[in-house]
Design a protein around this motif. Structure first.
Motif, PDB file in Angstrom:
ATOM      1  N   ALA A 150       3.397  11.841  -4.338  1.00 17.11           N
ATOM      2  CA  ALA A 150       4.319  12.655  -5.118  1.00 17.11           C
ATOM      3  C   ALA A 150       3.578  13.513  -6.131  1.00 17.11           C
ATOM      4  O   ALA A 150       3.905  14.696  -6.338  1.00 17.11           O
ATOM      5  N   GLU A 151       2.561  12.965  -6.762  1.00 17.80           N
ATOM      6  CA  GLU A 151       1.747  13.729  -7.733  1.00 17.80           C
ATOM      7  C   GLU A 151       1.041  14.886  -7.036  1.00 17.80           C
ATOM      8  O   GLU A 151       0.997  16.011  -7.545  1.00 17.80           O
ATOM      9  N   GLY A 152       0.502  14.636  -5.844  1.00 20.24           N
ATOM     10  CA  GLY A 152      -0.172  15.691  -5.099  1.00 20.24           C
ATOM     11  C   GLY A 152       0.774  16.808  -4.704  1.00 20.24           C
ATOM     12  O   GLY A 152       0.423  17.999  -4.787  1.00 20.24           O
ATOM     13  N   ILE A 153       1.980  16.468  -4.264  1.00 17.78           N
ATOM     14  CA  ILE A 153       2.961  17.479  -3.890  1.00 17.78           C
ATOM     15  C   ILE A 153       3.338  18.310  -5.106  1.00 17.78           C
ATOM     16  O   ILE A 153       3.432  19.556  -5.027  1.00 17.78           O
ATOM     17  N   CYS A 154       3.553  17.669  -6.251  1.00 16.74           N
ATOM     18  CA  CYS A 154       3.904  18.403  -7.475  1.00 16.74           C
ATOM     19  C   CYS A 154       2.790  19.351  -7.898  1.00 16.74           C
ATOM     20  O   CYS A 154       3.038  20.495  -8.299  1.00 16.74           O
ATOM     21  N   GLY A 169       2.783  23.484  -7.952  1.00 17.59           N
ATOM     22  CA  GLY A 169       2.613  24.072  -9.255  1.00 17.59           C
ATOM     23  C   GLY A 169       3.608  23.611 -10.295  1.00 17.59           C
ATOM     24  O   GLY A 169       3.812  24.262 -11.323  1.00 17.59           O
ATOM     25  N   ALA A 170       4.241  22.521 -10.064  1.00 16.76           N
ATOM     26  CA  ALA A 170       5.248  22.040 -11.022  1.00 16.76           C
ATOM     27  C   ALA A 170       4.635  21.266 -12.155  1.00 16.76           C
ATOM     28  O   ALA A 170       3.591  20.786 -12.174  1.00 16.76           O
ATOM     29  N   ALA A 221       0.831  -1.206   0.000  1.00 18.17           N
ATOM     30  CA  ALA A 221       0.000   0.000   0.000  1.00 18.17           C
ATOM     31  C   ALA A 221       0.869   1.260   0.000  1.00 18.17           C
ATOM     32  O   ALA A 221       0.570   2.241  -0.689  1.00 18.17           O
ATOM     33  N   ALA A 222       1.970   1.242   0.744  1.00 21.70           N
ATOM     34  CA  ALA A 222       2.875   2.396   0.771  1.00 21.70           C
ATOM     35  C   ALA A 222       3.526   2.618  -0.588  1.00 21.70           C
ATOM     36  O   ALA A 222       3.671   3.757  -1.043  1.00 21.70           O
ATOM     37  N   ILE A 223       3.913   1.540  -1.253  1.00 17.36           N
ATOM     38  CA  ILE A 223       4.532   1.667  -2.575  1.00 17.36           C
ATOM     39  C   ILE A 223       3.537   2.220  -3.584  1.00 17.36           C
ATOM     40  O   ILE A 223       3.859   3.103  -4.389  1.00 17.36           O
ATOM     41  N   VAL A 224       2.304   1.734  -3.542  1.00 17.31           N
ATOM     42  CA  VAL A 224       1.274   2.215  -4.468  1.00 17.31           C
ATOM     43  C   VAL A 224       0.923   3.661  -4.171  1.00 17.31           C
ATOM     44  O   VAL A 224       0.762   4.478  -5.078  1.00 17.31           O
ATOM     45  N   ALA A 225       0.821   4.011  -2.900  1.00 15.94           N
ATOM     46  CA  ALA A 225       0.426   5.367  -2.526  1.00 15.94           C
ATOM     47  C   ALA A 225       1.526   6.391  -2.782  1.00 15.94           C
ATOM     48  O   ALA A 225       1.241   7.579  -2.945  1.00 15.94           O
ATOM     49  N   ALA A 226       2.774   5.977  -2.841  1.00 14.07           N
ATOM     50  CA  ALA A 226       3.882   6.917  -3.028  1.00 14.07           C
ATOM     51  C   ALA A 226       3.731   7.733  -4.307  1.00 14.07           C
ATOM     52  O   ALA A 226       4.011   8.939  -4.335  1.00 14.07           O
ATOM     53  N   HIS A 227       3.265   7.109  -5.372  1.00 16.99           N
ATOM     54  CA  HIS A 227       3.073   7.824  -6.634  1.00 16.99           C
ATOM     55  C   HIS A 227       2.035   8.934  -6.488  1.00 16.99           C
ATOM     56  O   HIS A 227       2.235  10.061  -6.956  1.00 16.99           O
ATOM     57  N   PHE A 228       0.925   8.631  -5.829  1.00 15.67           N
ATOM     58  CA  PHE A 228      -0.141   9.618  -5.679  1.00 15.67           C
ATOM     59  C   PHE A 228       0.280  10.752  -4.749  1.00 15.67           C
ATOM     60  O   PHE A 228      -0.077  11.912  -4.965  1.00 15.67           O
TER      61      PHE A 228
END
Length: 135
Positions: free
Chosen positions: A126-130, A134-135, A117-124
């Motif tokens: 990171a996407e939210g932070i970006c 505003g990147a 679950a942590a590995i799957v959630a890491a992408h989301f």
């Protein structure tokens, strides 16, 4: 893998007997004891590795044929579904030093679903932070 443990000098007899049973010996592995090896077989046929593995009855017939007359010990079934270990740390304990066991325990995943679950959630995350930056 459904292997049986036999003496090295019985390998040629095992291959000959497997041929009589319509099998081919396709797996030969070493053993901790240098006098023994572990073998596995499958049915002969045109589709090679996709032919069925040998049955319990065929393994019993092979072990009966290869019974060592000098010490009356039969070849042993190894690496079947029933003999597969449940706890790897206790299984390897006899062959590893204390430091190696501690390292193995540290590196073995205790809760694999949480890690997944942590590995799957890491992408989301990171996407939210970006998106937030505003990147």
């Amino acid at each position: 893998m459904d292997l049986i443990r036999i003496r090295k000098e019985n390998l040629s007899g095992a291959i000959t007997f497997a041929d009589l049973l319509g099998l081919t010996v396709d797996e030969i592995y070493g053993d901790r004891d240098d006098r023994y090896i572990n073998i596995g077989a499958r049915q002969k046929g045109p589709i090679g590795n996709r032919m069925r593995r040998w049955t319990d009855d065929e393994r019993r017939r092979m072990t009966a044929f290869l019974c060592d007359e000098t010490d009356r010990r039969r070849p042993q079934f190894t690496y079947s579904a029933k003999s597969r270990c449940r706890d790897e740390v206790s299984y390897f304990a006899g062959r590893m030093t204390t430091a190696e066991l501690q390292q193995f325990e540290r590196r073995t995943t205790k809760r694999p679903l949480i890690c997944l679950a942590a590995i799957v959630a890491a992408h989301f995350v990171a996407e939210g932070i970006c998106r937030f930056l505003g990147a």
